[in-house]
Scaffold this motif. Structure first.
Motif, PDB file in Angstrom:
ATOM      1  N   VAL A  25      12.656  -3.939  -1.376  1.00 35.43           N
ATOM      2  CA  VAL A  25      11.886  -2.762  -1.776  1.00 35.43           C
ATOM      3  C   VAL A  25      12.079  -2.473  -3.255  1.00 35.43           C
ATOM      4  O   VAL A  25      11.113  -2.188  -3.977  1.00 35.43           O
ATOM      5  CB  VAL A  25      12.279  -1.537  -0.912  1.00 35.43           C
ATOM      6  CG1 VAL A  25      11.708  -0.254  -1.478  1.00 35.43           C
ATOM      7  CG2 VAL A  25      11.793  -1.739   0.515  1.00 35.43           C
ATOM      8  N   SER A  29       9.029  -2.944  -5.884  1.00 34.00           N
ATOM      9  CA  SER A  29       8.627  -1.727  -6.593  1.00 34.00           C
ATOM     10  C   SER A  29       8.631  -1.950  -8.104  1.00 34.00           C
ATOM     11  O   SER A  29       7.728  -1.496  -8.815  1.00 34.00           O
ATOM     12  CB  SER A  29       9.556  -0.572  -6.241  1.00 34.00           C
ATOM     13  OG  SER A  29       9.394  -0.192  -4.910  1.00 34.00           O
ATOM     14  N   CYS A  30       9.652  -2.630  -8.594  1.00 31.88           N
ATOM     15  CA  CYS A  30       9.730  -2.922 -10.032  1.00 31.88           C
ATOM     16  C   CYS A  30       8.576  -3.818 -10.480  1.00 31.88           C
ATOM     17  O   CYS A  30       8.088  -3.689 -11.602  1.00 31.88           O
ATOM     18  CB  CYS A  30      11.060  -3.579 -10.366  1.00 31.88           C
ATOM     19  SG  CYS A  30      12.460  -2.466 -10.272  1.00 31.88           S
ATOM     20  N   GLY A  32       5.694  -3.748  -9.153  1.00 35.53           N
ATOM     21  CA  GLY A  32       4.458  -2.998  -8.980  1.00 35.53           C
ATOM     22  C   GLY A  32       3.539  -3.561  -7.915  1.00 35.53           C
ATOM     23  O   GLY A  32       2.344  -3.289  -7.924  1.00 35.53           O
ATOM     24  N   LEU A  34       3.972  -3.191  -4.461  1.00 31.66           N
ATOM     25  CA  LEU A  34       4.388  -2.672  -3.172  1.00 31.66           C
ATOM     26  C   LEU A  34       3.646  -1.386  -2.846  1.00 31.66           C
ATOM     27  O   LEU A  34       3.657  -0.438  -3.628  1.00 31.66           O
ATOM     28  CB  LEU A  34       5.905  -2.407  -3.179  1.00 31.66           C
ATOM     29  CG  LEU A  34       6.540  -1.959  -1.880  1.00 31.66           C
ATOM     30  CD1 LEU A  34       6.428  -3.070  -0.839  1.00 31.66           C
ATOM     31  CD2 LEU A  34       7.997  -1.621  -2.098  1.00 31.66           C
ATOM     32  N   GLU A  35       2.990  -1.396  -1.710  1.00 32.26           N
ATOM     33  CA  GLU A  35       2.313  -0.194  -1.224  1.00 32.26           C
ATOM     34  C   GLU A  35       3.355   0.743  -0.614  1.00 32.26           C
ATOM     35  O   GLU A  35       4.333   0.267  -0.026  1.00 32.26           O
ATOM     36  CB  GLU A  35       1.300  -0.570  -0.139  1.00 32.26           C
ATOM     37  CG  GLU A  35       0.202  -1.487  -0.605  1.00 32.26           C
ATOM     38  CD  GLU A  35      -0.846  -0.757  -1.406  1.00 32.26           C
ATOM     39  OE1 GLU A  35      -1.082   0.429  -1.134  1.00 32.26           O
ATOM     40  OE2 GLU A  35      -1.410  -1.384  -2.321  1.00 32.26           O
ATOM     41  N   PRO A  36       3.164   2.058  -0.732  1.00 32.33           N
ATOM     42  CA  PRO A  36       4.139   2.990  -0.153  1.00 32.33           C
ATOM     43  C   PRO A  36       4.341   2.806   1.352  1.00 32.33           C
ATOM     44  O   PRO A  36       5.461   2.901   1.846  1.00 32.33           O
ATOM     45  CB  PRO A  36       3.539   4.363  -0.455  1.00 32.33           C
ATOM     46  CG  PRO A  36       2.675   4.147  -1.650  1.00 32.33           C
ATOM     47  CD  PRO A  36       2.141   2.752  -1.517  1.00 32.33           C
ATOM     48  N   ALA A  39       6.619  -0.103   1.864  1.00 26.97           N
ATOM     49  CA  ALA A  39       7.994   0.237   1.486  1.00 26.97           C
ATOM     50  C   ALA A  39       8.684   1.015   2.591  1.00 26.97           C
ATOM     51  O   ALA A  39       9.843   0.742   2.929  1.00 26.97           O
ATOM     52  CB  ALA A  39       8.001   1.046   0.186  1.00 26.97           C
TER      53      ALA A  39
END
Length: 58
Positions: A25, A29-30, A32, A34-36, A39
């Motif tokens: 995750v 995320s870093c 960019g 990844l959908e919430p 996650a």
């Protein structure tokens, strides 16, 4: 080589999955990418594995 019981091996696997989900995750995320919703799903899997690992201890 020391033989480990199946319970010890399963405990290590659950701990590894917990760590892997958290790292995945953060990295995704870093980057960019990844959908919430994804996650939350990954962190939920990690949390479930951590819970199982903690419940196994006697």
């Amino acid at each position: 080589m020391e033989k480990k019981s199946i319970h010890e091996i399963i405990s290590v696997i659950f701990k590894a999955v917990t760590l892997a989900m958290g790292v995945a995750v953060v990295v995704l995320s870093c980057l960019g990418s990844l959908e919430p919703q994804t996650a939350v799903t990954l962190l939920g899997i990690g949390l479930a594995c951590a819970g199982i690992s903690m419940l196994e201890k006697r």
